[in-house]
Design an enzyme around this catalytic site. Structure first.
Site, PDB file in Angstrom:
ATOM      1  N   GLU A  90       2.044 -13.736   0.927  1.00 16.71           N
ATOM      2  CA  GLU A  90       2.155 -14.013  -0.498  1.00 16.71           C
ATOM      3  C   GLU A  90       3.533 -14.555  -0.865  1.00 16.71           C
ATOM      4  O   GLU A  90       4.526 -14.273  -0.204  1.00 16.71           O
ATOM      5  CB  GLU A  90       1.955 -12.726  -1.307  1.00 16.71           C
ATOM      6  CG  GLU A  90       0.615 -12.071  -1.113  1.00 16.71           C
ATOM      7  CD  GLU A  90       0.553 -10.721  -1.830  1.00 16.71           C
ATOM      8  OE1 GLU A  90      -0.561 -10.213  -1.981  1.00 16.71           O
ATOM      9  OE2 GLU A  90       1.611 -10.189  -2.217  1.00 16.71           O
ATOM     10  N   CYS A 103       9.886 -15.630  -4.929  1.00 17.79           N
ATOM     11  CA  CYS A 103       9.852 -14.377  -4.169  1.00 17.79           C
ATOM     12  C   CYS A 103       9.127 -14.643  -2.850  1.00 17.79           C
ATOM     13  O   CYS A 103       7.973 -15.091  -2.849  1.00 17.79           O
ATOM     14  CB  CYS A 103       9.154 -13.289  -4.972  1.00 17.79           C
ATOM     15  SG  CYS A 103       9.112 -11.675  -4.155  1.00 17.79           S
ATOM     16  N   CYS A 110       3.479  -4.968   6.678  1.00 19.04           N
ATOM     17  CA  CYS A 110       4.739  -4.226   6.692  1.00 19.04           C
ATOM     18  C   CYS A 110       4.520  -2.912   7.436  1.00 19.04           C
ATOM     19  O   CYS A 110       3.488  -2.260   7.272  1.00 19.04           O
ATOM     20  CB  CYS A 110       5.213  -3.949   5.263  1.00 19.04           C
ATOM     21  SG  CYS A 110       6.816  -3.122   5.169  1.00 19.04           S
ATOM     22  N   CYS A 114       5.840   2.075   2.342  1.00 20.50           N
ATOM     23  CA  CYS A 114       6.299   2.683   1.094  1.00 20.50           C
ATOM     24  C   CYS A 114       5.101   3.026   0.205  1.00 20.50           C
ATOM     25  O   CYS A 114       4.181   2.216   0.040  1.00 20.50           O
ATOM     26  CB  CYS A 114       7.255   1.743   0.357  1.00 20.50           C
ATOM     27  SG  CYS A 114       8.777   1.412   1.267  1.00 20.50           S
ATOM     28  N   CYS A 117       3.859   0.649  -2.708  1.00 20.86           N
ATOM     29  CA  CYS A 117       3.714  -0.778  -2.393  1.00 20.86           C
ATOM     30  C   CYS A 117       2.424  -1.021  -1.621  1.00 20.86           C
ATOM     31  O   CYS A 117       2.121  -0.312  -0.656  1.00 20.86           O
ATOM     32  CB  CYS A 117       4.923  -1.243  -1.578  1.00 20.86           C
ATOM     33  SG  CYS A 117       4.853  -2.969  -1.101  1.00 20.86           S
ATOM     34  N   CYS A 332       3.866  -6.639  -4.898  1.00 21.58           N
ATOM     35  CA  CYS A 332       3.832  -6.973  -3.480  1.00 21.58           C
ATOM     36  C   CYS A 332       2.556  -6.477  -2.808  1.00 21.58           C
ATOM     37  O   CYS A 332       2.218  -5.296  -2.894  1.00 21.58           O
ATOM     38  CB  CYS A 332       5.047  -6.370  -2.767  1.00 21.58           C
ATOM     39  SG  CYS A 332       6.593  -7.159  -3.184  1.00 21.58           S
TER      40      CYS A 332
END
Length: 343
Positions: A90, A103, A110, A114, A117, A332
């Site tokens: 993205e 961004c 990932c 987190c 997120c 995100c």
């Protein structure tokens, strides 16, 4: 074939020297690609025909497929790109007044997980290459109003400092005058607190901005939000930040996502003031984007303002960042998650 955008200027100059060609042609090639948006070597008219054909035989100039582009009522655009291996990443375009911020993602997925997120919900696949990072930036620029891009933030999917070499090489290329010429102070690297990367950054000769995702001022809450805190707890993170301050003389930005019922009361505000004492920094407060899969909600408006006022009264440099693109899943990982879930 290798992508020419994986090379910096010196590397392409070396290629030309090995071919017995003048090194200055490297700048011409880069200007065609980065400043004129041309991806066809054979149309680079100020190069000799044999050099164009040699480049076309030895190198490629890739581009990403824009799978989806959603535009919010506030002007924010969320872009979904497909890579050559069919992975998707993205990017976001955020226009504010006379600036346009892109961004950028640095990884496919990932590994840091987190809690607030959506990027990590599908796991980690791989790092993005230099050329893929640059392709994101070029596509973001092409998709923005008036082909304008003034600022870059590495705050998309992934941990930029976990893909250190590729991210830094891409930054140096887009910062160069022969490329996009985006000033270092207009480029921000955001980290979840990856201390080895922070230590390496302080020795780089670039005046970019460093942003640290903090989100809690005690280890218990931060570890529940950010598993990386178990390996790099706040005591060690703050020590690394202070060293970065001292070595670079650069201000740090701390990102603090306000989450209802977790980190947004006055007790947490007081802990934050204490934690940041003596650090040259500013704090961005960010009301959490609702993510149904994660059970995340923002606090009430009054609770947010009380938290902000407490920091202001304690002489903390604080801003309240307006949420952007909520109507298009601009947080995100959200658009990528929806895309994969539909398959």
């Amino acid at each position: 074939m290798p992508d020419v955008k994986d090379l910096n200027l010196e590397e392409l100059e070396d290629v030309f020297k090995k071919w017995g060609k003048p090194a200055f042609h490297a700048k011409q090639v880069f200007r065609w690609i980065y400043q004129r948006g041309l991806r066809d070597f054979l149309k680079m008219s100020d190069l000799s025909q044999d050099l164009r054909e040699k480049l076309n035989k030895e190198f490629s100039v890739s581009s990403l497929d824009l799978v989806q582009c959603l535009e919010s009522s506030d002007g924010t655009k969320k872009l979904l790109f497909e890579l050559s291996d069919k992975s998707v990443v993205e990017g976001v375009i955020i226009p504010v007044s006379d600036r346009v911020t892109g961004c950028v993602s640095s990884q496919v997925g990932c590994k840091f997980g987190c809690r607030f997120c959506a990027s990590g919900l599908l796991g980690f696949k791989r790092n993005l290459s230099v050329s893929e990072i640059i392709d994101e930036i070029l596509c973001i620029k092409d998709s923005s109003s008036e082909n304008k891009l003034t600022h870059i933030v590495f705050m998309g999917t992934g941990e930029p400092l976990d893909n250190y070499e590729n991210v830094l090489k891409a930054i140096r290329i887009i910062n160069a005058s022969y490329s996009l010429n985006i000033g270092a102070r207009r480029i921000t690297i955001s980290t979840s607190g990856f201390i080895p990367g922070i230590k390496k950054l302080q020795d780089e000769n670039l005046q970019f901005e460093l942003s640290v995702s903090l989100h809690a001022a005690d280890d218990k809450i931060r570890s529940s939000l950010m598993p990386i805190n178990k390996k790099y707890p706040l005591k060690d993170l703050m020590k690394a930040v202070r060293e970065y301050n001292a070595k670079t003389n650069r201000q740090i930005t701390f990102e603090y996502v306000l989450i209802k019922g977790l980190n947004s009361d006055l007790q947490n505000a007081q802990k934050l003031v204490t934690l940041l004492e003596g650090i040259d920094c500013k704090v961005n407060l960010i009301p959490a984007n609702p993510v149904k899969e994660l059970g995340i909600e923002p606090p009430s408006k009054s609770e947010i303002l009380i938290f902000q006022d407490f920091l202001k009264n304690a002489q903390v440099n604080v801003t309240l960042r307006k949420s952007r693109g909520e109507d298009i899943d601009a947080a995100c990982g959200q658009l990528r998650l929806r895309h994969v879930q539909k398959k």
